[in-house]
Structure formats: structure tokens, C-alpha cells
Design a protein around this motif. Structure first.
Motif, mmCIF file in Angstrom:
data_model
loop_
_atom_site.group_PDB
_atom_site.id
_atom_site.type_symbol
_atom_site.label_atom_id
_atom_site.label_comp_id
_atom_site.label_asym_id
_atom_site.label_seq_id
_atom_site.Cartn_x
_atom_site.Cartn_y
_atom_site.Cartn_z
ATOM 1 N N VAL A 1 -1.912 -3.677 -2.826
ATOM 2 C CA VAL A 1 -2.899 -3.123 -3.756
ATOM 3 C C VAL A 1 -2.541 -3.500 -5.187
ATOM 4 O O VAL A 1 -1.365 -3.581 -5.559
ATOM 5 C CB VAL A 1 -3.020 -1.580 -3.656
ATOM 6 N N HIS B 1 -2.251 -6.246 2.955
ATOM 7 C CA HIS B 1 -1.943 -4.816 2.759
ATOM 8 C C HIS B 1 -1.246 -4.566 1.427
ATOM 9 O O HIS B 1 -0.297 -3.790 1.345
ATOM 10 C CB HIS B 1 -1.104 -4.271 3.924
ATOM 11 N N GLU C 1 0.824 -1.217 0.000
ATOM 12 C CA GLU C 1 0.000 0.000 0.000
ATOM 13 C C GLU C 1 0.857 1.265 0.000
ATOM 14 O O GLU C 1 0.472 2.279 -0.580
ATOM 15 C CB GLU C 1 -0.879 0.036 1.269
ATOM 16 N N ASP C 2 2.016 1.210 0.651
ATOM 17 C CA ASP C 2 2.838 2.417 0.800
ATOM 18 C C ASP C 2 3.940 2.534 -0.261
ATOM 19 O O ASP C 2 4.803 3.389 -0.165
ATOM 20 C CB ASP C 2 3.444 2.471 2.210
#
Ligand code: PRT
Ligand code: MG
Length: 221
Positions: free
Chosen positions: A182, A180, A110-111
Motif C-alpha cells: 500500500v 499486497h 499491507e500489514d
């Protein structure tokens, strides 16, 4: 008691346990064919069917094209992903059965700023079981990648720092969310195909044609 297979050679259909077997059963049923053993309960690898001239063999999903290519099975059901990785030479693919649908995607943490990494032309590390599909995809985009071959649990790679991104199959997306990750790119839609050994098709044209037609009617219904 299963009826014995007739002398001579019954047609052999290669399937893998799990979703391919489960999704192929209704198609066989629609063609009036019942598989006489349940692979989840029996350890048999050769399963008789209600038709004496047709048997099912159970192999790993990624081994289905190999069995069909070399004649260990006359027909098989395999995902487009598996076919693209194996190579399609020697295999006749008469039908998209529309089963075991999913998509091949690129996913990152995600990050992780994937767009920036791609834009800056930096080398990214990509972990995948699907090295052929992944290398073609990134070559088409002009993105430099270091590919890391894995055999499973790709989702773990970005979480442990093994890779920046993964190329994997996604169906509901729940596995990505739970870890987590995407989805940042959809590479292609995937479904399973009927594949046929080309020599078998020449030698046993009538029964194989009849089976292909039965699958086609069932898949269209
Ligand atoms: O398990 P094994 O190593 O023996 O082989 P396999 O994983 O290739 O076999 P199997 O039976 O799992 O998959 C057979 C075929 O089903 C694949 O070749 C695909 O064409 C198709 N298929 C359809 C899928 C999925 N949907 C799918 N969701 N194959 C795998 N997955 C996995 C995916 O890799 C990821 O780990 O499921 C997870 C994601 O699922 P979601 O629902 O959380 O998004
Ligand atoms: Mg699997």
C-alpha cells in the motif's frame, strides 16, 4: 531509405525506449517531425527523422541526462525522477512536457504499521533505486532510515524482508496491489522534461530555440 543526415552536425535528441519514446512521438508529430524507424522493430540506436537536421539516439532512461550533460546529445527527454537522481548541473530545463506522468511514493506491506514505525522514531529500512530523493524525503521528516540501493523490482523488497518500505514510482497502482503493498506517502508528482545542453544552446541557438518552441506548442495543445 532514410535521408542522410547533412554534413556538419545534425541536432541530436536523446530518448529512452518505452514510455518516453512513445509519449514523445506525438509531440514530434505535432511539430511535423516523424521518426523514420520503429525502435521496437529495428535494433538501430540512431534513428533518422523526417528532418535532415535532427536525429534521435536511444539510450537508457537514466543515461539521458549524462548524454545531454556531456554533449553526446544536444537535447533529451527525461523524467524528473531521473533528473533529481542525476543532478541538474549543466542542464537547461526549458519545458515540462507533461508526459510519462506518475508519482514518487513510499509503499509498505499491507500489514506493516508505517505510522507507528515513524511515530516511534524507530529506524526503518527502505529499499529504492532513488536514494537521493528518498534520503532527502526522510531527512526532511526527521525519520532515521537505512537505505538499500536496488536497480529494479523494488516491490519484492518488503515481501522478502529485505526492507520495511520502498520508495518507487507509481502510476496506476496496479503493481502495488498485485504485490499486497500500500502507498503510505506521496513524495512528489513526476513528469518528463525537455533538457538541453547549455553549450549547444549557445552554439546552435536558432535551431534549438525553434525546436524548444515547437515542443512547447505541442505540449500546450
Ligand atoms: O527500464 P529501465 O531500467 O531501462 O529504465 P526506467 O525504468 O527508468 O525506464 P522506463 O522507460 O521504465 O521509465 C522512464 C520514465 O517513465 C521514468 O523515469 C518515469 O519518469 C516515467 N514513468 C511513468 C514511470 C512510470 N510511469 C511507472 N509506472 N517509470 C516507471 N514506472 C514503473 C514503476 O517503477 C513500477 O515498477 O511502473 C511500475 C508501477 O506502475 P503501476 O502502473 O503498476 O503503478
Ligand atoms: Mg522500467
Amino acid at each position: 531509405m532514410n535521408p542522410p543526415n547533412p554534413p556538419g552536425r545534425p541536432l541530436t535528441l536523446a530518448l529512452s525506449k518505452g514510455r518516453i519514446f512513445d509519449d514523445t512521438l506525438p509531440l514530434l508529430a505535432a511539430a511535423g517531425i516523424e521518426v523514420l524507424d520503429d525502435p521496437e522493430r529495428s535494433r538501430k540506436l540512431i534513428l533518422a527523422t523526417s528532418r535532415a537536421d535532427l536525429r534521435v539516439v536511444l539510450v537508457r532512461a537514466s543515461d539521458v541526462p549524462t548524454y545531454v550533460q556531456y554533449g553526446g546529445a544536444d537535447l533529451g527527454v527525461a523524467g524528473k525522477d531521473v533528473l533529481l537522481e542525476h543532478g541538474e548541473q549543466g542542464l537547461y530545463q526549458p519545458l515540462d512536457l507533461g508526459i510519462a506522468r506518475c508519482r514518487m511514493s513510499v509503499a509498505v506491506r499491507e500489514d506493516f504499521d508505517y505510522a507507528a514505525a515513524v511515530r516511534q522514531g524507530s529506524r526503518i529500512r527502505v529499499a529504492t533505486k532513488y536514494t537521493r530523493i528518498a534520503s532527502e524525503h526522510f531527512a526532511d521528516k526527521g525519520v532515521h532510515v537505512d537505505l538499500i540501493k536496488l536497480y529494479g523490482s523494488m516491490e519484492l523488497a518488503p515481501l522478502t524482508g529485505l526492507a520495511d518500505a520502498i520508495v518507487d514510482l507509481v502510476s496506476t497502482g496496479k503493481t502495488l496491489v498485485a504485490n499486497h503493498l500500500v502507498e503510505v506517502e506521496r513524495i512528489m508528482d513526476i513528469s518528463s522534461r525537455l533538457i538541453v545542453n547549455q553549450a549547444a544552446l549557445k552554439l546552435q541557438r536558432e535551431p534549438i530555440r525553434a525546436l524548444i518552441d515547437a515542443f512547447a506548442r505541442a505540449a500546450a495543445a
